[in-house]
Motif scaffolding. Structure first.
Motif, PDB file in Angstrom:
ATOM      1  N   ILE A   1       0.840  -1.005  -0.124  1.00 57.72           N
ATOM      2  CA  ILE A   1       0.018  -0.003  -0.043  1.00 57.72           C
ATOM      3  C   ILE A   1       1.171   1.137   0.038  1.00 57.72           C
ATOM      4  O   ILE A   1       1.733   1.427   1.043  1.00 57.72           O
ATOM      5  CB  ILE A   1      -0.787   0.129   1.288  1.00 57.72           C
ATOM      6  CG1 ILE A   1      -1.848  -1.354   1.206  1.00 57.72           C
ATOM      7  CG2 ILE A   1      -1.566   1.427   1.434  1.00 57.72           C
ATOM      8  CD1 ILE A   1      -2.629  -1.298   2.414  1.00 57.72           C
ATOM      9  N   LEU A   2       0.990   2.044  -0.838  1.00 59.27           N
ATOM     10  CA  LEU A   2       1.575   3.333  -1.129  1.00 59.27           C
ATOM     11  C   LEU A   2       1.137   4.273  -0.157  1.00 59.27           C
ATOM     12  O   LEU A   2      -0.463   4.356   0.082  1.00 59.27           O
ATOM     13  CB  LEU A   2       1.447   4.053  -2.387  1.00 59.27           C
ATOM     14  CG  LEU A   2       2.274   3.505  -3.652  1.00 59.27           C
ATOM     15  CD1 LEU A   2       2.523   2.048  -3.876  1.00 59.27           C
ATOM     16  CD2 LEU A   2       2.570   4.310  -4.682  1.00 59.27           C
ATOM     17  N   THR A   3       1.926   5.048   0.388  1.00 60.59           N
ATOM     18  CA  THR A   3       1.443   6.170   1.355  1.00 60.59           C
ATOM     19  C   THR A   3       0.633   7.273   0.438  1.00 60.59           C
ATOM     20  O   THR A   3       0.950   7.167  -0.729  1.00 60.59           O
ATOM     21  CB  THR A   3       2.328   6.755   2.150  1.00 60.59           C
ATOM     22  OG1 THR A   3       3.384   7.441   1.355  1.00 60.59           O
ATOM     23  CG2 THR A   3       3.075   5.560   2.999  1.00 60.59           C
ATOM     24  N   GLY A   4      -0.007   8.053   0.798  1.00 56.42           N
ATOM     25  CA  GLY A   4      -0.583   9.297   0.070  1.00 56.42           C
ATOM     26  C   GLY A   4       0.423  10.110  -0.347  1.00 56.42           C
ATOM     27  O   GLY A   4       0.587  10.568  -1.531  1.00 56.42           O
ATOM     28  N   ASN A   5       1.642  10.289   0.370  1.00 55.92           N
ATOM     29  CA  ASN A   5       2.776  11.165  -0.066  1.00 55.92           C
ATOM     30  C   ASN A   5       3.524  10.533  -0.890  1.00 55.92           C
ATOM     31  O   ASN A   5       3.993  11.045  -2.010  1.00 55.92           O
ATOM     32  CB  ASN A   5       3.608  11.331   1.371  1.00 55.92           C
ATOM     33  CG  ASN A   5       2.929  12.396   2.024  1.00 55.92           C
ATOM     34  OD1 ASN A   5       1.917  13.070   1.722  1.00 55.92           O
ATOM     35  ND2 ASN A   5       3.469  12.755   3.234  1.00 55.92           N
ATOM     36  N   GLU A   6       3.569   9.192  -1.063  1.00 59.96           N
ATOM     37  CA  GLU A   6       4.465   8.335  -2.248  1.00 59.96           C
ATOM     38  C   GLU A   6       3.483   8.680  -3.291  1.00 59.96           C
ATOM     39  O   GLU A   6       4.224   9.153  -4.541  1.00 59.96           O
ATOM     40  CB  GLU A   6       4.444   7.110  -1.686  1.00 59.96           C
ATOM     41  CG  GLU A   6       5.546   6.843  -0.769  1.00 59.96           C
ATOM     42  CD  GLU A   6       5.596   5.227  -0.415  1.00 59.96           C
ATOM     43  OE1 GLU A   6       6.830   4.642   0.105  1.00 59.96           O
ATOM     44  OE2 GLU A   6       4.456   4.543  -0.337  1.00 59.96           O
ATOM     45  N   GLU A   7       2.211   8.296  -3.341  1.00 58.43           N
ATOM     46  CA  GLU A   7       1.422   8.454  -4.611  1.00 58.43           C
ATOM     47  C   GLU A   7       1.642   9.783  -5.309  1.00 58.43           C
ATOM     48  O   GLU A   7       1.532   9.928  -6.462  1.00 58.43           O
ATOM     49  CB  GLU A   7       0.112   8.128  -4.258  1.00 58.43           C
ATOM     50  CG  GLU A   7      -0.869   7.989  -5.375  1.00 58.43           C
ATOM     51  CD  GLU A   7      -2.424   7.948  -5.025  1.00 58.43           C
ATOM     52  OE1 GLU A   7      -3.211   7.962  -5.884  1.00 58.43           O
ATOM     53  OE2 GLU A   7      -2.537   7.612  -3.953  1.00 58.43           O
ATOM     54  N   GLY A   8       1.420  11.041  -4.415  1.00 55.60           N
ATOM     55  CA  GLY A   8       1.567  11.989  -4.829  1.00 55.60           C
ATOM     56  C   GLY A   8       2.963  12.520  -5.627  1.00 55.60           C
ATOM     57  O   GLY A   8       3.102  13.055  -6.626  1.00 55.60           O
ATOM     58  N   SER A   9       4.128  12.214  -4.748  1.00 52.71           N
ATOM     59  CA  SER A   9       5.400  12.310  -5.334  1.00 52.71           C
ATOM     60  C   SER A   9       5.883  11.626  -6.432  1.00 52.71           C
ATOM     61  O   SER A   9       6.554  12.269  -7.139  1.00 52.71           O
ATOM     62  CB  SER A   9       6.148  12.373  -4.112  1.00 52.71           C
ATOM     63  OG  SER A   9       6.216  10.723  -3.628  1.00 52.71           O
ATOM     64  N   PHE A  10       5.209  10.578  -6.708  1.00 49.84           N
ATOM     65  CA  PHE A  10       5.641   9.653  -7.838  1.00 49.84           C
ATOM     66  C   PHE A  10       4.659  10.465  -8.896  1.00 49.84           C
ATOM     67  O   PHE A  10       5.398  10.492 -10.110  1.00 49.84           O
ATOM     68  CB  PHE A  10       5.433   8.194  -7.668  1.00 49.84           C
ATOM     69  CG  PHE A  10       6.017   7.600  -6.933  1.00 49.84           C
ATOM     70  CD1 PHE A  10       7.553   7.623  -6.734  1.00 49.84           C
ATOM     71  CD2 PHE A  10       5.629   6.499  -5.735  1.00 49.84           C
ATOM     72  CE1 PHE A  10       8.403   7.061  -5.718  1.00 49.84           C
ATOM     73  CE2 PHE A  10       6.572   5.729  -4.990  1.00 49.84           C
ATOM     74  CZ  PHE A  10       7.895   6.165  -4.985  1.00 49.84           C
ATOM     75  N   GLY A  11       3.604  10.826  -8.628  1.00 52.14           N
ATOM     76  CA  GLY A  11       2.887  11.464  -9.689  1.00 52.14           C
ATOM     77  C   GLY A  11       3.541  12.977 -10.398  1.00 52.14           C
ATOM     78  O   GLY A  11       3.707  13.022 -11.441  1.00 52.14           O
ATOM     79  N   TRP A  12       4.324  13.545  -9.246  1.00 56.02           N
ATOM     80  CA  TRP A  12       5.027  14.546  -9.529  1.00 56.02           C
ATOM     81  C   TRP A  12       6.138  14.230 -10.534  1.00 56.02           C
ATOM     82  O   TRP A  12       6.394  14.952 -11.603  1.00 56.02           O
ATOM     83  CB  TRP A  12       5.452  15.291  -8.184  1.00 56.02           C
ATOM     84  CG  TRP A  12       6.389  16.654  -8.778  1.00 56.02           C
ATOM     85  CD1 TRP A  12       6.069  17.743  -8.603  1.00 56.02           C
ATOM     86  CD2 TRP A  12       7.878  16.602  -8.930  1.00 56.02           C
ATOM     87  NE1 TRP A  12       6.889  18.488  -8.922  1.00 56.02           N
ATOM     88  CE2 TRP A  12       8.241  17.746  -9.098  1.00 56.02           C
ATOM     89  CE3 TRP A  12       8.688  15.679  -8.781  1.00 56.02           C
ATOM     90  CZ2 TRP A  12       9.720  18.169  -9.130  1.00 56.02           C
ATOM     91  CZ3 TRP A  12      10.072  15.923  -9.188  1.00 56.02           C
ATOM     92  CH2 TRP A  12      10.399  17.282  -9.282  1.00 56.02           C
ATOM     93  N   ILE A  13       7.004  13.072 -10.220  1.00 50.51           N
ATOM     94  CA  ILE A  13       7.982  12.598 -11.143  1.00 50.51           C
ATOM     95  C   ILE A  13       7.628  12.322 -12.618  1.00 50.51           C
ATOM     96  O   ILE A  13       8.185  12.871 -13.514  1.00 50.51           O
ATOM     97  CB  ILE A  13       8.444  11.513 -10.620  1.00 50.51           C
ATOM     98  CG1 ILE A  13       9.292  11.726  -9.162  1.00 50.51           C
ATOM     99  CG2 ILE A  13       9.480  10.978 -11.601  1.00 50.51           C
ATOM    100  CD1 ILE A  13       9.878  10.442  -8.498  1.00 50.51           C
ATOM    101  N   THR A  14       6.303  11.639 -12.767  1.00 52.30           N
ATOM    102  CA  THR A  14       5.903  11.394 -13.773  1.00 52.30           C
ATOM    103  C   THR A  14       5.524  12.685 -15.063  1.00 52.30           C
ATOM    104  O   THR A  14       5.918  12.636 -15.839  1.00 52.30           O
ATOM    105  CB  THR A  14       4.350  10.619 -13.862  1.00 52.30           C
ATOM    106  OG1 THR A  14       4.798   9.429 -13.222  1.00 52.30           O
ATOM    107  CG2 THR A  14       3.835  10.173 -15.200  1.00 52.30           C
ATOM    108  N   VAL A  15       4.826  13.466 -14.197  1.00 49.66           N
ATOM    109  CA  VAL A  15       4.462  14.892 -14.576  1.00 49.66           C
ATOM    110  C   VAL A  15       5.790  15.434 -15.416  1.00 49.66           C
ATOM    111  O   VAL A  15       5.626  15.692 -16.639  1.00 49.66           O
ATOM    112  CB  VAL A  15       3.753  15.644 -14.148  1.00 49.66           C
ATOM    113  CG1 VAL A  15       3.807  17.305 -14.486  1.00 49.66           C
ATOM    114  CG2 VAL A  15       2.271  15.275 -13.852  1.00 49.66           C
TER     115      VAL A  15
END
Length: 432
Positions: free
Chosen positions: A160-174
């Protein structure tokens, strides 16, 4: 007899000359060269609250400053709802993944499948299930793990990803997809872009929403800070995830309310403004994806229209007659009832929560893809992971210019042909 001997001698002499020329050509201008890097593959399951998708990625094995140049090869949407919906049927969660896994096996070469790192990352849906019933969450993970291990891949776990991991990995993608982290230059090599501002990322899922950006100042709260090193550059980010403020969870609280009351209800329930979380957001150039994009795309609001236009469009849609909407959008009937409330929720979230106004609203870009790649956390996860996957050493071989190599081959062929002709003539004349 003397004539025959001269012919044979001439052919043998030609054979020797051709062989010597071929030898000289094959030895001239020989250089040490590296073969092109091999290709590595990776699989990432995005197990969201409303659905699951499998992404197939590839990258050259040599990497750039320690990080891979990753590209999306394929994506596959798993039939059914998210794995958290299988709380009472965990075996069904595992079975649902198999068609996409089978599809991935047709893409990845058989000899590389067992070396292909494979991950399953669950987000807010499983976070909620774990809080409500940890035993059922563990059973779901056990079944999806069992299903994935039936395939010849290097499965490295479901988490289970933490919410902060989900947000920061999305930032990398963008930022990776929009060339702010690394860019292929006119000089023919990968370089860190100069004088390029990195972008913020706004993600709206079913059960949570995330905001991530580079604030430019020291982040004192370590619970909202994350550090990445990508392509030789360090990035210090602010990231915050709000669980239960995704669109599905918001709908559960708002769907019974009248549309005119929904906006006031959301405003009372938003968690912003207490911690100074978003004091930097007015300077962002954010990419808004996932739920932000899907709702605004339906409402035709993804072209950077003004905030007043967006607000008027949403309210105009909400005030339309229901039977007229069903008649106008028959193909969207399943989700049609959500667009008004979610549209209002997005407006409230961005304006009242993140403090975008008429001046800064135009900075927001609503996107689903960049190029042919889906925007989400999985690509950023894979990019960050390549930092920990060893680089394969390039194979060193001897090489020469194609023209010299072609000439050497030609003279080798001539030497063989003349030698064979000499042998055949010798045998023929002896038989006579």
């Amino acid at each position: 007899m003397e004539y025959k001997a001269k012919v044979i001698a001439g052919l043998l002499t030609a054979t020797c000359v051709f062989s010597i020329i071929a030898l000289i050509l094959s030895a001239v201008n020989v250089k040490d060269v590296f073969l092109p890097p091999g290709t590595k593959y990776g699989l990432v399951f995005d197990a969201g609250s409303t659905h699951t998708a499998l992404y197939v990625y590839q990258w050259p094995a040599d990497k750039e400053n320690g990080t891979g140049i990753v590209s999306q090869v394929e994506s596959c949407t798993v039939n059914g709802s998210g794995i958290s919906s299988y709380a009472d049927d965990p075996a069904g969660a595992g079975a649902s993944l198999k068609p996409c896994l089978a599809k991935a096996m047709t893409i990845i070469p058989a000899e590389q499948q067992r070396q292909t790192p494979t991950y399953l990352g669950a987000t807010a849906g499983m976070r909620l299930l774990r809080e409500q019933n940890s035993t059922k969450a563990e059973q779901v993970f056990a079944e999806v793990t069992k299903a994935i291990r039936e395939y010849p891949v290097d499965f490295r776990g479901a988490q289970i990803l933490t919410g902060n991991e989900e947000g920061s990995f999305g930032w990398i993608t963008v930022n990776y997809l929009l060339d702010t982290l690394i860019k292929f230059s006119f000089a023919g090599k990968w370089e860190h872009p100069q004088n390029t501002e990195v972008l913020g990322a706004l993600d709206l899922g079913g059960a949570s929403t995330q905001i991530t950006f580079q604030p430019g100042v020291t982040i004192e709260d370590k619970n909202t800070s994350v550090l990445f090193r990508l392509y030789g550059t360090n990035y210090s980010l602010y990231t915050h995830s709000y669980l239960c403020y995704g669109q599905t969870q918001a709908l559960k609280r708002l769907i019974a309310a009248l549309h005119q009351q929904a906006q006031r209800s959301v405003r009372r329930g938003l968690p912003f403004g207490e911690e100074g979380d978003v004091v930097f957001t007015i300077t962002l150039l954010p990419q808004a994806f996932s739920g932000f994009y899907y709702t605004f795309s339906f409402l035709n609001l993804t072209s950077q229209q003004s905030l007043s236009h967006v607000n008027a469009t949403v309210w105009d849609f909400c005030n339309k007659n229901w039977s007229k909407l069903v008649e106008t959008f028959p193909e969207n009937k399943e989700h049609l009832h959500t667009y008004c409330v979610v549209g209002l929720y997005i407006l409230t979230l961005l304006v009242d929560g993140y403090k975008f106004d008429e001046h800064t609203w135009s900075n927001i870009h609503f996107s689903q893809k960049a190029g042919n790649t889906d925007i989400g956390w999985t690509l950023g996860f894979m990019l960050n992971l390549t930092n920990m996957i060893p680089t394969e050493a390039l194979e060193l071989v001897k090489g020469q210019q194609p023209s010299l190599w072609a000439g050497a081959i030609s003279f080798i062929v001539l030497a063989i042909v003349t030698g064979l002709v000499a042998i055949l003539l010798q045998c023929f004349w002896k038989s006579k």
